[in-house]
Design an enzyme around this catalytic site. Structure first.
Site, PDB file in Angstrom:
ATOM      1  N   TYR A 129       0.834  -1.154   0.049  1.00  0.00           N
ATOM      2  CA  TYR A 129       0.098   0.172  -0.031  1.00  0.00           C
ATOM      3  C   TYR A 129       0.803   1.060  -0.016  1.00  0.00           C
ATOM      4  CZ  TYR A 129      -3.985   2.785   1.732  1.00  0.00           C
ATOM      5  OH  TYR A 129      -4.972   3.857   1.672  1.00  0.00           O
ATOM      6  N   ARG A 182      -5.395  10.550 -11.661  1.00  0.00           N
ATOM      7  CA  ARG A 182      -4.669  11.347 -10.389  1.00  0.00           C
ATOM      8  C   ARG A 182      -4.120  10.021  -9.316  1.00  0.00           C
ATOM      9  NH1 ARG A 182      -4.573  12.653  -5.516  1.00  0.00           N
ATOM     10  NH2 ARG A 182      -6.480  11.245  -5.200  1.00  0.00           N
ATOM     11  N   LYS A 200      -5.394  -1.191  -2.467  1.00  0.00           N
ATOM     12  CA  LYS A 200      -6.607  -1.220  -1.533  1.00  0.00           C
ATOM     13  C   LYS A 200      -7.366  -2.388  -1.237  1.00  0.00           C
ATOM     14  CE  LYS A 200      -6.659   3.514  -1.385  1.00  0.00           C
ATOM     15  NZ  LYS A 200      -7.074   4.425  -0.341  1.00  0.00           N
ATOM     16  N   ASP A 295     -11.062   8.980  -1.884  1.00  0.00           N
ATOM     17  CA  ASP A 295     -10.113  10.223  -1.975  1.00  0.00           C
ATOM     18  C   ASP A 295     -11.089  11.594  -1.293  1.00  0.00           C
ATOM     19  OD1 ASP A 295      -7.960   9.131  -3.414  1.00  0.00           O
ATOM     20  OD2 ASP A 295      -9.631   9.040  -5.098  1.00  0.00           O
TER      21      ASP A 295
END
Length: 601
Positions: A129, A182, A200, A295
């Site tokens: 991660y 992004r 994730k 996010d």
């Protein structure tokens, strides 16, 4: 084949309550070498002889049976040997070497991989991660060996409804989706962004106990505007500019509809979309499907938990949060998400006429209502002229000037710009109106952190509260004092949000459910820990944290009448569970990696 394998757990549920703790058998449709090449069912040399006979494996493996514990110890010995052999090498080389050895195990034996990950989560989370996953994404095309997840591209338009059935698992509970636009603070990485959903979902398995056979990482490839990737002969994605406008949305629409058609109860997490599409897709789908954007909403929840913790660290009641002066640097999806959730918290405390003391900056400085072409998402947080004239501020004021004149209680960075909290800014924080100012350098990966903790404690003062997005070591302040470095990372929340939504059978994920998650995390720490500047728990406790957060989300879904139940547990049963019973229910539904018996059908 594993694609149609099923567990006989439900058949054995009552029996298991009355007998010894033996794993329920799993029915498979593979035999021989096919089993050995399937990472979900492969046990390597751990297959007992009776199972080798049953599955046609005798002679395909060395004769000695190695126990699960011995396999575990053997891998850890190899890993420690790798650490020793790479001492003194550049951090990037060491990180990728560690990722490779873990990835090879993941490709071969998922049960052992996830046990290793769960038992060593503090050491291995930074590898699978953040921050190493950013390095993996940057080098993904060169590292690619074996596909993981699904890839939907602009060239698949009109085919996604049938493509979705190419995924071999008949049941999927959790999907993480990115368009690669992004990735962390690294920008547009195109198809190479698939590393984020994979990482994730590894955390979903390790922290939330989601069955790894029921997770699906997805890359939505609509092109890339990264010229370096377009010119890279090894690049594995579409060689075209990114789709925009309705062309883009039609691709996302088709994918979401295909997922909902096959797995209507799956929870979908949107990840690392550029800000304009992050907000657009969240507004477009959140009322129709069980989805959230990590996010925007996950980062906001973790930040809010930390912000509430800083109020406690100052020795003030939580209601004083409404009076906190907060400077946020970064007006992307994460920064705006934090402000939106913080505004909701202030509104709950003071009513709809809340007047929060938030100051938002982007690359052009302080955002005010005088700015031309202001992003509509940032408009609610733009300052009017009369709000800042008394401070001597104006549109576009620089960060150092804003900090000097506002004297904020909290400086929070989600800018993706490494070192933007430079010496002048940090020294200005020493003059904060707070007795214990807080600095949150939340950008990932490590090189993108707004400042390092050593500089923060040295320049802003030893009494600050500090948090970062990536892991840093605590700071030795001398005289036996320690400057605690908190990792304000989404991993504390998104696994619980997804798990709670799944087990409640929520039709969608509401703001109330997200706020319940944040408040649960905020209340997890003891007063003594908070007083020492510790805002977040140790990652070693991640499964316990996730169980409590998941239970809080589940209860919120039930209270809002959004729950429809999950599996053989209906809404009425969920409604009658106490808080403690809900937490236990969540724990009982968390998968744990053990070798269960395999039965061929």
């Amino acid at each position: 084949m594993w694609r149609v394998a099923r567990s006989a757990a439900s058949t054995f549920r009552r029996t298991r309550r009355l007998s010894t703790a033996i794993s329920a058998p799993c029915i498979v449709h593979k035999r021989g070498a096919d089993i050995l090449h399937d990472p979900w069912f492969n046990k390597d040399t751990g297959f007992p002889m009776t199972e080798r006979d049953r599955l046609g494996l005798r002679g395909l493996l060395p004769p000695r049976v190695i126990s699960f514990e011995q396999q575990y110890d053997r891998f850890m010995e190899s890993f420690r040997s790798l650490e020793k052999n790479t001492e003194g090498q550049p951090d990037s080389v060491v990180s990728l070497a560690k990722w490779r050895i873990l990835n090879r195990l993941h490709d071969r034996n998922e049960t052992l991989y996830y046990r290793v990950l769960i038992d060593n989560i503090k050491d291995f989370a930074p590898i699978i991660y953040t921050p190493t996953v950013g390095l993996v994404c940057q080098n993904y095309s060169g590292l690619f060996r074996r596909p993981r997840g699904m890839y939907f591209s602009a060239k698949d338009k009109g085919e996604m409804m049938s493509m979705i059935f190419n995924w071999p698992s008949t049941q999927v509970d959790m999907i993480v989706l990115t368009d690669g636009s992004r990735i962390l603070g690294l920008g547009d990485l195109g198809v190479q962004g698939i590393g984020i959903p994979i990482g994730k979902l590894d955390m979903y398995v390790a922290a939330a106990g989601i069955n790894p056979q029921r997770v699906l990482p997805v890359m939505l490839d609509v092109g890339t505007n990264n010229q370096k990737l377009l010119e890279d002969p090894l690049y594995l994605g579409l060689r075209q500019p990114r789709l925009e406008g309705e062309e883009y949305l039609s691709i996302v629409d088709e994918f979401v509809e295909a997922v909902h058609a096959r797995w209507p109860k799956a929870v979908v997490q949107f990840e690392d979309f550029q800000a304009k599409w992050a907000f657009e897709t969240l507004d477009r789908y959140r009322k129709k499907f069980c989805m959230f954007n990590d996010d925007i909403q996950g980062t906001a929840g973790v930040a809010l938990a930390g912000l509430l913790g800083t109020v406690r660290a100052q020795g003030r009641p939580l209601t004083d949060f409404a009076n906190q002066k907060i400077v946020v640097v970064g007006a992307g999806s994460a920064g705006l998400g934090v402000l939106k959730m913080a505004l909701q918290a202030v509104s709950r405390m003071t009513g709809p006429s809340a007047d929060p003391h938030f100051f938002l900056l982007d690359k052009n400085g302080l955002i005010t209502k005088d700015r031309k072409d202001i992003d509509p998402a940032a408009l609610p947080f733009a300052k009017a002229h009369h709000e800042i004239e008394g401070l001597g501020l104006q549109e576009g004021a620089g960060l150092a000037e804003v900090v000097k004149k506002v004297k904020p209680h909290v400086l929070l960075g989600l800018s993706g710009v490494g070192g933007i909290f430079h010496e002048e800014v940090l020294r200005a924080m020493k003059e904060s109106d707070s007795v214990r100012p807080a600095i949150f350098a939340m950008s990932n990966p490590t090189n993108n952190a707004e400042c390092c903790p050593v500089d923060a404690f040295k320049l802003a003062g030893e009494d600050i509260v500090f948090a970062s997005g990536s892991p840093f070591a605590n700071v030795d302040l001398g005289n036996g004092k320690i400057g605690h470095v908190n990792q304000a990372n989404n991993m504390y929340l998104f696994p619980g949000i997804g798990l709670g939504a799944l087990l409640s059978g929520a039709r969608n994920i509401s703001d109330t459910m997200l706020e319940a998650a944040a408040e649960c995390l905020a209340s997890y720490m003891s007063d003594d820990e908070i007083n020492r500047g510790i805002l977040y728990p140790s990652i070693d406790d991640i499964r316990d944290i996730t169980a409590e957060v998941g239970a809080a989300v589940l209860r919120a879904a039930v209270a809002e009448d959004l729950a429809e139940g999950h599996g053989d547990v209906g809404v009425k049963e969920l409604q009658h569970m106490s808080k403690e019973e809900t937490i236990e229910h969540v724990r009982q539904n968390m998968w744990y990696p053990v070798y269960g018996p395999l039965v061929h059908e």
